[in-house]
Design a protein around this motif. Structure first.
Motif, short mmCIF file in Angstrom:
data_model
loop_
_atom_site.label_atom_id
_atom_site.label_comp_id
_atom_site.label_asym_id
_atom_site.label_seq_id
_atom_site.Cartn_x
_atom_site.Cartn_y
_atom_site.Cartn_z
N TYR A 225 0.84 -1.21 0.00
CA TYR A 225 0.00 0.00 0.00
C TYR A 225 0.87 1.26 0.00
O TYR A 225 0.59 2.23 -0.69
CB TYR A 225 -0.91 -0.03 1.21
N LYS A 226 1.94 1.21 0.78
CA LYS A 226 2.84 2.37 0.84
C LYS A 226 3.56 2.58 -0.50
O LYS A 226 3.77 3.73 -0.92
CB LYS A 226 3.87 2.15 1.95
N ALA A 227 3.91 1.48 -1.15
CA ALA A 227 4.67 1.58 -2.40
C ALA A 227 3.79 1.95 -3.58
O ALA A 227 4.30 2.43 -4.61
CB ALA A 227 5.38 0.25 -2.69
N LYS A 755 10.02 -9.50 -15.19
CA LYS A 755 10.65 -9.35 -16.49
C LYS A 755 10.92 -7.88 -16.81
O LYS A 755 12.00 -7.51 -17.29
CB LYS A 755 9.76 -9.96 -17.57
N SER A 756 9.94 -7.02 -16.48
CA SER A 756 10.09 -5.60 -16.83
C SER A 756 10.84 -4.81 -15.76
O SER A 756 11.49 -3.80 -16.07
CB SER A 756 8.71 -4.97 -17.02
N LYS A 757 10.71 -5.26 -14.50
CA LYS A 757 11.32 -4.56 -13.37
C LYS A 757 10.91 -3.09 -13.32
O LYS A 757 11.68 -2.22 -12.92
CB LYS A 757 12.85 -4.65 -13.43
N SER A 758 9.71 -2.80 -13.75
CA SER A 758 9.21 -1.43 -13.74
C SER A 758 7.87 -1.38 -13.02
O SER A 758 7.15 -2.38 -12.93
CB SER A 758 9.05 -0.90 -15.16
N GLY A 759 7.55 -0.21 -12.49
CA GLY A 759 6.28 -0.03 -11.81
C GLY A 759 6.31 -0.62 -10.40
O GLY A 759 7.35 -0.95 -9.85
N VAL A 760 5.13 -0.74 -9.84
CA VAL A 760 4.98 -1.26 -8.49
C VAL A 760 4.75 -2.76 -8.56
O VAL A 760 3.97 -3.25 -9.39
CB VAL A 760 3.79 -0.58 -7.77
N ALA A 761 5.41 -3.50 -7.71
CA ALA A 761 5.24 -4.95 -7.67
C ALA A 761 3.80 -5.30 -7.34
O ALA A 761 3.11 -4.56 -6.62
CB ALA A 761 6.18 -5.55 -6.63
N PRO A 762 3.30 -6.41 -7.87
CA PRO A 762 1.95 -6.84 -7.52
C PRO A 762 1.82 -7.07 -6.01
O PRO A 762 2.83 -7.27 -5.32
CB PRO A 762 1.78 -8.15 -8.28
N ARG A 763 0.62 -7.02 -5.53
CA ARG A 763 0.38 -7.29 -4.11
C ARG A 763 0.75 -8.74 -3.80
O ARG A 763 0.31 -9.66 -4.48
CB ARG A 763 -1.09 -7.06 -3.77
N LYS A 764 1.56 -8.93 -2.77
CA LYS A 764 1.96 -10.28 -2.37
C LYS A 764 0.78 -10.93 -1.65
O LYS A 764 0.24 -10.37 -0.69
CB LYS A 764 3.17 -10.24 -1.45
#
Length: 1018
Positions: A225-227, A755-764
């Motif tokens: 949420y913070k990220a 693969k892209s290493k861009s944006g915000v990681a999906p919610r774990k």
């Protein structure tokens, strides 16, 4: 004298009202300076710094100066405290003072399930996660409770909401009387947590492992949420938790094992908790110290039980007896171990009695003071306000008649933010001593004031050998008493008077004789009372019992270590191509099987004669439910793959020892069968006495429990519980398909991000993580199953979704589809001869195991029962009876085959050089009903020895008798007692229900289920 009287008169009207800068005053404002000086006192600035003949000056709410050369400001009200002591007022880091009473939710224990939160607003989906709770918004001054705490010596407390898993922020308040804004010293002291869902009326979580999983998922959600810069929704709860991570984190636990569980969560997320403990840390002191966490320790020492009746004494197990004896030593042991801790008042009952008891049992007075002042201030980051007596800090201090921890000491006054509370009147002069009493026209007699305290007096009057004990009343400097002495006067004499001089003491006043005549009297002090010269009798050192590992019957005083063992001339069941080897020697060294052969001779090895005996690999129970805490099922949702049995391992379970006595060396601890996809399992080795983490089988593959059949569709749960999907067997298939489809989509999201290493990681998502592990062949399924139709269904789903079923457990109709199971690549772990205990096992037959084995299927027999696990050797023998399976193959059903199912056959399951030294020495063939496990060895360590067991049984009886006699002695000396309360244990099975709520502990839960814990029988 004048100063003392002035001081008393100045304050008798009550507390001063604080200056209120932001509140209007109706009338004339009181602008008095509130300036006081306390002189000639022994002042404890803190636990380390003591000043003799010192002065403390306070102005308003704060300390202006303290020291031995302090100049008293002009206009100060001065009181002479010669012979008195001043200490910092105590701090309680964990109370519910001033908060509304927590009321249980409206739902009954068996109400209709509630799946979603009923709380209105943009809050967390689960009612047990309430970080938005802000104690300062609910806090109200409670003058009565504040007075009760102040009488104990407390001046400030941390106010904690005790409802929920994530409980919100606490507030630090003083115990002064006034408006709330005047006493709140810190509005966000700590963020608070527990393993109790509290008053939440939601079903989830229903077990301890669910509480842990929910908290772990919440932490991951907080990070995500913070990220997430572009949030699609606003969540008050997650937003609040993010804001709270920089303040102290307090975790309330029930017992020492819960400290280790909470610390594991802290380690995962980089959080160092302060643990509000249960007071039993002494049981695993080294593990507690390794957490690096400070403690808030209660003094909730158990009272002695009423044990004169031998039958009632039998209701109390050894652990309860030993805890009564050793709990008072807990603070002292924490001090010796160098563990930082503070002391909490708890409910306040017996606080001083228990504090002195802790000192008698090893806690130093210095550490006791520190744990009540400086340490809680440090833990709560309020050392600039309280905890010691320094310039600029709050005027929070207590005045005592003697050393604080002396038995006859009295707390005279407690000052909080410059407010005075008289606990025992300090303005009274100590009258104890011998006087010459002269009553006009009568002979001089000896007057004696005596007593244990300077302010609680017993008075006697003596003429030669004649004594009288008059009734005395006293108000400050005024006193009245009357007496009758036959040798002195006829009738009664009544005296009233006052203290006319302090140094030396002189009393004077008017006496009324028996004939009504009024005359004057005067009493001059001559010497101190003899009673004052008596020193306290030294307390005899109490002999305490030893701590055992685990802290129950049959525990080790010292954990055993691996030895170099040479077992000679034994029949070895290798479970390898060599088969059974007669008259063979086996060498165990370094925890491994090192050598097999005949007539071996090894220097330094301890030899064990195996003549006429049999040595086998240790039994492995593929399906067990022992050694867990507070619930085997998190059955509140259809899919709970996020929960982990490994989080709730209970190292203190007597079943570990009992099963060692039956030759078991490893147990696969499974989640129950209440839902389609249950929790992650845990393989353990039965290392009796080790901690939960040390029981875990190192480097073993992860497994997970699935279930089919009556349990998951809630066939026997009662109509009011039949709301959770699925309610039919065909619905079970849809749950499985849906779960794995979600897992595939989740995996795709992560693959794209990685693969892209861009944006915000999906919610774990912990639930989906476990399912992805199955798809990636990193976690393996053991599935509770009965009927052939569902076995076929699960294999079909697995084939279509791209995963495999590792093991079908129970599988009582496995004989019908053994060929298909083999083709799928699964194994079958079944019961030897269970049948007809519910509808879906009506086709079960005792030949099931043998038939599956004959098709080439990998077959094991399991227990699913704590009692049966002690006799798995006999269960294996049933394969010989039902189906003519050879003895060696039947023995593999409980050793090598389950090892293969669990992917640990490279380490255990057979006797082979290089494998772990997990072996059992039997008195006869292991398949015999007469066979006894004489030695059960795990990692080369003898954890069960039949000869040592006899000695342990004698030790248990002797220890019980010793402590029971000690309890009887304690009662004789006047200690308060309690009725015996049996501490009960619950042996779980697949379908064991558990509803975990409120602040229920293991003991509460066990008692509620009312099952007997036969601790001393194994």
């Amino acid at each position: 004298m004048k100063k003392s009287l002035l001081f008393t008169l100045f304050l008798v009207s009550g507390f001063r009202v604080f200056a209120q800068e932001t509140f209007p005053v109706n009338g004339v404002q009181d602008q008095r300076p509130d300036l006081y000086a306390f002189t000639h006192a022994t002042i404890f600035v803190n636990a380390e710094t003591v000043l003799q003949n010192a002065t403390l000056v306070i102005r308003g709410k704060k300390i202006e100066s303290v020291g031995t050369a302090v100049q008293i400001p002009q206009g100060a009200v001065v009181t002479d405290l010669k012979g008195k002591f001043i200490y910092p007022a105590f701090i309680d880091a964990f109370t519910s003072y001033g908060l509304p009473e927590i009321k249980a939710g409206a739902r009954s224990f068996r109400a209709t399930p509630q799946f979603l939160s009923s709380k209105k607003g943009a809050y967390n989906w689960n009612e047990a996660i309430v970080p938005e709770y802000d104690a300062k918004s609910y806090f109200q001054v409670d003058e009565k409770k504040a007075a009760d705490l102040r009488k104990l010596g407390f001046g400030a407390v941390n106010v904690v909401n005790r409802d929920g898993i994530a409980r919100g922020t606490s507030a630090f308040v003083t115990l002064a009387n006034g408006k709330e804004n005047e006493v709140i010293a810190n509005d966000r002291t700590s963020s608070n947590y527990s393993f109790s869902k509290g008053t939440s009326t939601q079903d989830y979580p229903s077990a301890l492992m669910g509480c842990i999983a929910l908290l772990r998922q919440t932490y991951y959600d907080v990070r995500w949420y913070k990220a997430s810069a572009n949030k699609t929704d606003f969540n008050i709860s997650l937003d609040e938790l993010n804001k709270q991570q920089t303040i102290p984190q307090i975790f309330e636990v029930d017992n020492v094992l819960d400290i280790l569980r909470a610390d594991k969560i802290g380690d995962e997320f980089g959080v160092q908790y302060i643990f509000k403990s249960g007071g039993d840390e002494y049981k695993r002191l080294d593990k507690v110290k390794a957490t690096n966490g400070a403690l808030i320790v209660p003094l909730n020492f158990p009272k002695p039980y009423e044990v004169e009746d031998p039958y009632e004494a039998m209701q109390i197990n050894l652990s309860q007896l030993k805890n009564w004896e050793l709990a008072p030593s807990n603070p002292g042991q924490l001090e010796k171990a160098g563990i930082k801790f503070s002391i909490t008042s708890g409910d306040g009952q017996d606080f001083w009695e228990n504090l002195r008891k802790a000192i008698d049992n090893g806690l130093s007075e210095k550490q006791a003071l520190k744990a009540l002042t400086e340490t809680p201030a440090e833990l709560l980051n309020v050392t600039d306000k309280v905890g010691s007596l320094k310039t600029g800090m709050y005027a929070n201090f207590i005045i005592t008649s003697a050393n604080l921890f002396k038995k006859d000491n009295l707390i005279l006054e407690n000052w909080v933010q410059g407010q005075r509370l008289i606990v025992n009147n300090a303005s009274q002069v100590d009258l104890r001593g011998l006087y010459n009493l002269k009553i006009e026209s009568l002979p001089t007699v000896k007057l004696t004031f005596s007593g244990k305290s300077a302010f609680v007096n017993e008075t006697s009057i003596q003429l030669d050998t004649v004594k009288a004990k008059p009734v005395v009343s006293r108000l400050n400097e005024m006193l009245n008493f009357n007496f009758s002495l036959k040798n002195l006067t006829k009738g009664n004499i009544a005296l009233s008077g006052y203290i006319s001089n302090n140094e030396p003491l002189q009393l004077k006043g008017t006496a009324v004789l028996a004939d009504g005549k009024s005359v004057s009297w005067v009493a001059d002090w001559t010497e101190a009372a003899k009673e004052n010269q008596k020193s306290e009798d030294p307390k005899p050192e109490q002999a305490l019992g030893t701590i055992t590992y685990p802290f129950i019957a049959f525990g080790f005083k010292e954990l055993p270590k691996a030895e170099k063992l040479l077992i000679k001339n034994v029949t070895v069941w290798t479970n390898e191509k060599e088969g059974k080897l007669e008259n063979t020697d086996v060498l165990l060294d370094g925890g491994k099987i090192v050598q097999l052969g005949k007539n071996l001779s090894v220097s330094g090895a301890k030899e064990i004669d195996g003549t006429g005996k049999h040595l086998t690999a240790g039994i492995i129970d593929e399906h067990s439910h022992i050694a867990i805490s507070r619930g085997i099922n998190e059955g509140t949702q259809s899919v709970t793959s996020e929960v982990r049995i490994g989080d709730i391992i209970n190292s203190e379970d007597i079943n570990i020892y009992r099963q060692l006595a039956g030759g078991v060396t490893s147990s696969h601890i499974l989640h129950g069968s209440a839902n389609v996809i249950g929790g992650q399992t845990q393989l353990i080795k039965l290392r009796w006495g080790k901690s939960p983490e040390e029981l875990k089988f190192e480097n073993s593959d992860g497994f997970i429990k699935f279930a089919l059949g009556e349990n998951v569709k809630q066939a026997n749960w009662g109509e009011n519980q039949r709301y959770r999907f699925p309610q039919t067997r065909m619905g079970v298939e849809q749950v499985l398909v849906d779960a794995f489809q979600r897992a595939k989509e989740y995996q795709k999201q992560w693959d794209g991000y990685n693969k892209s290493k861009s944006g915000v990681a999906p919610r774990k998502d912990l639930e989906l993580d476990a399912l992805v592990e199955i798809l990636n062949k990193k976690r393996f399924i053991t599935c509770h199953s009965y009927v052939q139709s569902e076995i076929n269904m699960l294999m079909h789903v697995a084939d279509s979704m791209g995963f495999k079923v590792n093991t079908f457990t129970h599988i009582l109709e496995g004989y019908k589809v053994a060929d298909k199971i083999k083709a799928h690549g699964a194994a079958g772990s079944t019961f030897s001869d269970w049948w007809a205990y519910k509808m879906e096992v009506k086709d079960a037959i005792p030949y099931n195991g043998a038939i599956m084995h004959s098709t080439g299927l990998l077959v094991a027999f399991n227990s699913d029962d704590a009692e049966m696990a002690r006799r798995l050797n006999q269960e294996a023998a049933k394969a010989v009876k039902y189906g003519d399976v050879s003895e060696e193959e039947a023995w593999k059903f409980v050793t090598l085959n389950p090892a293969k199912m669990l992917h640990v056959d490279n380490k255990v399951g057979s006797i082979k050089v290089g494998k772990d030294a997990d072996v059992v020495l039997w008195s006869a063939s292991p398949l015999s009903v007469y066979a006894k496990a004489e030695k059960t060895i795990v990692d080369g360590i003898v954890y069960f020895d039949i000869d040592r067991d006899k000695q342990l049984q004698a030790d248990v009886k002797a220890e019980r008798a010793r402590i029971i006699q000690k309890m009887i002695d304690a009662k004789t000396k006047g200690e308060k007692t309690q009725k015996p309360m049996r501490e009960l244990a619950f042996d779980y099975h697949c379908d064991s229900e558990y509803h975990f709520g409120g602040t229920e502990s293991d003991a509460d839960y066990n008692y509620r289920y009312g099952l007997e814990h036969k601790e001393n029988q194994h």
